[in-house]
Design a protein around this motif. Structure first.
Motif, PDB file in Angstrom:
ATOM      1  N   MET A   1       0.854  -1.306  -0.025  1.00  0.00           N
ATOM      2  CA  MET A   1      -0.071  -0.014  -0.048  1.00  0.00           C
ATOM      3  C   MET A   1       0.833   1.202  -0.100  1.00  0.00           C
ATOM      4  O   MET A   1       0.651   2.152  -0.637  1.00  0.00           O
ATOM      5  N   TYR A   2       1.795   1.347   0.984  1.00  0.00           N
ATOM      6  CA  TYR A   2       2.728   2.427   0.983  1.00  0.00           C
ATOM      7  C   TYR A   2       4.054   2.039   0.512  1.00  0.00           C
ATOM      8  O   TYR A   2       4.509   1.176   1.158  1.00  0.00           O
ATOM      9  N   LYS A   3       4.692   2.665  -0.386  1.00  0.00           N
ATOM     10  CA  LYS A   3       5.990   2.398  -0.636  1.00  0.00           C
ATOM     11  C   LYS A   3       7.229   3.209   0.000  1.00  0.00           C
ATOM     12  O   LYS A   3       8.176   2.629  -0.008  1.00  0.00           O
ATOM     13  N   LYS A   4       6.771   4.562   0.385  1.00  0.00           N
ATOM     14  CA  LYS A   4       7.809   5.264   0.941  1.00  0.00           C
ATOM     15  C   LYS A   4       7.398   6.204   2.070  1.00  0.00           C
ATOM     16  O   LYS A   4       6.318   6.829   1.533  1.00  0.00           O
ATOM     17  N   ILE A   5       7.794   5.961   3.185  1.00  0.00           N
ATOM     18  CA  ILE A   5       7.127   6.558   4.374  1.00  0.00           C
ATOM     19  C   ILE A   5       8.296   7.279   5.003  1.00  0.00           C
ATOM     20  O   ILE A   5       9.450   7.080   5.179  1.00  0.00           O
ATOM     21  N   LEU A   6       7.860   8.759   5.176  1.00  0.00           N
ATOM     22  CA  LEU A   6       8.615   9.663   5.981  1.00  0.00           C
ATOM     23  C   LEU A   6       8.408   9.413   7.724  1.00  0.00           C
ATOM     24  O   LEU A   6       7.293   9.491   8.184  1.00  0.00           O
ATOM     25  N   ILE A   7       9.581   9.144   8.167  1.00  0.00           N
ATOM     26  CA  ILE A   7       9.406   9.234   9.600  1.00  0.00           C
ATOM     27  C   ILE A   7      10.454  10.177  10.346  1.00  0.00           C
ATOM     28  O   ILE A   7      11.509  10.383  10.041  1.00  0.00           O
ATOM     29  N   THR A   8       9.785  11.151  11.154  1.00  0.00           N
ATOM     30  CA  THR A   8      10.392  12.066  11.749  1.00  0.00           C
ATOM     31  C   THR A   8      10.880  12.000  13.088  1.00  0.00           C
ATOM     32  O   THR A   8      10.280  11.013  13.805  1.00  0.00           O
ATOM     33  N   THR A   9      11.875  12.676  13.321  1.00  0.00           N
ATOM     34  CA  THR A   9      12.483  12.326  14.886  1.00  0.00           C
ATOM     35  C   THR A   9      12.839  13.881  15.339  1.00  0.00           C
ATOM     36  O   THR A   9      13.302  14.653  14.612  1.00  0.00           O
ATOM     37  N   ASP A  10      12.550  14.319  16.760  1.00  0.00           N
ATOM     38  CA  ASP A  10      13.322  15.448  17.074  1.00  0.00           C
ATOM     39  C   ASP A  10      14.586  15.230  18.221  1.00  0.00           C
ATOM     40  O   ASP A  10      14.958  15.795  18.779  1.00  0.00           O
ATOM     41  N   GLY A  11      14.618  13.822  18.208  1.00  0.00           N
ATOM     42  CA  GLY A  11      15.908  13.351  19.316  1.00  0.00           C
ATOM     43  C   GLY A  11      15.363  12.847  20.611  1.00  0.00           C
ATOM     44  O   GLY A  11      16.131  12.471  21.677  1.00  0.00           O
ATOM     45  N   SER A  12      14.127  13.419  20.960  1.00  0.00           N
ATOM     46  CA  SER A  12      13.626  13.018  22.300  1.00  0.00           C
ATOM     47  C   SER A  12      13.217  11.607  22.312  1.00  0.00           C
ATOM     48  O   SER A  12      13.205  10.578  21.450  1.00  0.00           O
ATOM     49  N   ALA A  13      13.315  11.126  23.651  1.00  0.00           N
ATOM     50  CA  ALA A  13      12.827   9.744  23.931  1.00  0.00           C
ATOM     51  C   ALA A  13      11.503   9.458  23.372  1.00  0.00           C
ATOM     52  O   ALA A  13      11.365   8.130  22.705  1.00  0.00           O
ATOM     53  N   VAL A  14      10.504  10.273  23.516  1.00  0.00           N
ATOM     54  CA  VAL A  14       9.091   9.943  22.840  1.00  0.00           C
ATOM     55  C   VAL A  14       9.385   9.799  21.418  1.00  0.00           C
ATOM     56  O   VAL A  14       8.840   8.881  20.702  1.00  0.00           O
ATOM     57  N   SER A  15       9.942  10.733  20.714  1.00  0.00           N
ATOM     58  CA  SER A  15      10.065  10.677  19.273  1.00  0.00           C
ATOM     59  C   SER A  15      10.837   9.155  18.778  1.00  0.00           C
ATOM     60  O   SER A  15      10.638   8.926  17.720  1.00  0.00           O
ATOM     61  N   GLN A  16      11.720   9.031  19.510  1.00  0.00           N
ATOM     62  CA  GLN A  16      12.538   7.776  19.133  1.00  0.00           C
ATOM     63  C   GLN A  16      11.749   6.627  19.310  1.00  0.00           C
ATOM     64  O   GLN A  16      11.940   5.853  18.334  1.00  0.00           O
ATOM     65  N   SER A  17      10.885   6.373  20.227  1.00  0.00           N
ATOM     66  CA  SER A  17      10.134   5.422  20.465  1.00  0.00           C
ATOM     67  C   SER A  17       9.112   5.301  19.198  1.00  0.00           C
ATOM     68  O   SER A  17       8.665   4.185  18.859  1.00  0.00           O
TER      69      SER A  17
ATOM     70  N   GLN B   1       6.719  -3.470   3.729  1.00  0.00           N
ATOM     71  CA  GLN B   1       7.956  -3.596   2.970  1.00  0.00           C
ATOM     72  C   GLN B   1       8.261  -2.310   2.161  1.00  0.00           C
ATOM     73  O   GLN B   1       8.582  -2.170   1.054  1.00  0.00           O
ATOM     74  N   ALA B   2       8.055  -1.071   3.110  1.00  0.00           N
ATOM     75  CA  ALA B   2       8.217   0.208   2.377  1.00  0.00           C
ATOM     76  C   ALA B   2       9.642   0.783   2.508  1.00  0.00           C
ATOM     77  O   ALA B   2      10.051   0.550   3.541  1.00  0.00           O
ATOM     78  N   GLN B   3      10.073   1.771   1.698  1.00  0.00           N
ATOM     79  CA  GLN B   3      11.325   2.341   2.011  1.00  0.00           C
ATOM     80  C   GLN B   3      11.237   3.266   2.873  1.00  0.00           C
ATOM     81  O   GLN B   3      10.101   4.133   3.100  1.00  0.00           O
ATOM     82  N   VAL B   4      12.206   3.558   4.145  1.00  0.00           N
ATOM     83  CA  VAL B   4      12.110   4.666   5.086  1.00  0.00           C
ATOM     84  C   VAL B   4      12.887   6.027   4.464  1.00  0.00           C
ATOM     85  O   VAL B   4      13.935   5.916   4.352  1.00  0.00           O
ATOM     86  N   LEU B   5      12.136   6.947   4.921  1.00  0.00           N
ATOM     87  CA  LEU B   5      13.042   8.363   4.592  1.00  0.00           C
ATOM     88  C   LEU B   5      12.780   9.032   6.191  1.00  0.00           C
ATOM     89  O   LEU B   5      11.963   9.486   6.684  1.00  0.00           O
ATOM     90  N   ALA B   6      14.046   8.885   6.888  1.00  0.00           N
ATOM     91  CA  ALA B   6      14.072   9.426   8.029  1.00  0.00           C
ATOM     92  C   ALA B   6      14.475  11.008   8.282  1.00  0.00           C
ATOM     93  O   ALA B   6      15.622  11.327   7.399  1.00  0.00           O
TER      94      ALA B   6
END
Length: 154
Positions: free
Chosen positions: A1-17, A30-35
């Motif tokens: 369904m999704y081929k490329k997923i943007l995953i964001t982080t701000d470096g906090s513990a909540v964001s990392q989880s 089985q999507a590509q990840v853009l961090a």
């Protein structure tokens, strides 16, 4: 369904989880990840006429923040590698992280933005604002908001 997923982080513990949950979600697709980590723009000191000698130059600042961004993104990169997913990690600079997240998702042809919510409500949300809410209001892409049930340990 999704081929490329943007995953964001701000470096906090909540964001990392949240980011690790995003990788698990991407693995199901089985999507590509853009961090993505969005660092604040360089700020010149406005309270003095001469820049102090120990104040970092713009180039020094960008190098330091790029290094910090890489450190924050490493958990996502490692989790994606462990799941057998392609992953690209980016550190971008902006004083408006929500608009930068939307911009990056469009420029890199992502199908979904996966991000967390710190769970503020009422006055806290009104006064502090929310990057997640701004992304939701500006993005043309679907945004999956992950909310943690328990606060992670730092």
């Amino acid at each position: 369904m999704y081929k490329k997923i943007l995953i964001t982080t701000d470096g906090s513990a909540v964001s990392q989880s949240t980011a690790c949950a995003g990788v698990a979600f991407a693995a199901q697709m089985q999507a590509q990840v853009l961090a993505l980590y969005v660092a604040p723009e360089y700020q010149y000191p406005v309270y003095v006429e001469i820049i102090p000698p120990n104040y970092p130059s713009e180039d020094e600042y960008r190098v330091a923040m790029s290094k910090a961004g890489a450190e924050h993104l490493q958990a996502i990169v490692d989790a994606a590698a462990k799941a057998g997913l392609d992953c690209v990690a980016l550190t971008e600079f902006s004083d408006s992280p929500a608009l930068k997240i939307v911009d990056v998702s469009e420029r890199h042809a992502c199908d979904l933005i996966f991000m967390g919510s710190h769970g503020r409500s009422g006055w806290g949300q009104l006064l502090l604002g929310s990057v997640t809410n701004k992304v939701l209001s500006h993005s043309k892409l679907p945004v999956l908001v992950h909310r943690l049930i328990e606060q992670p340990e730092a």
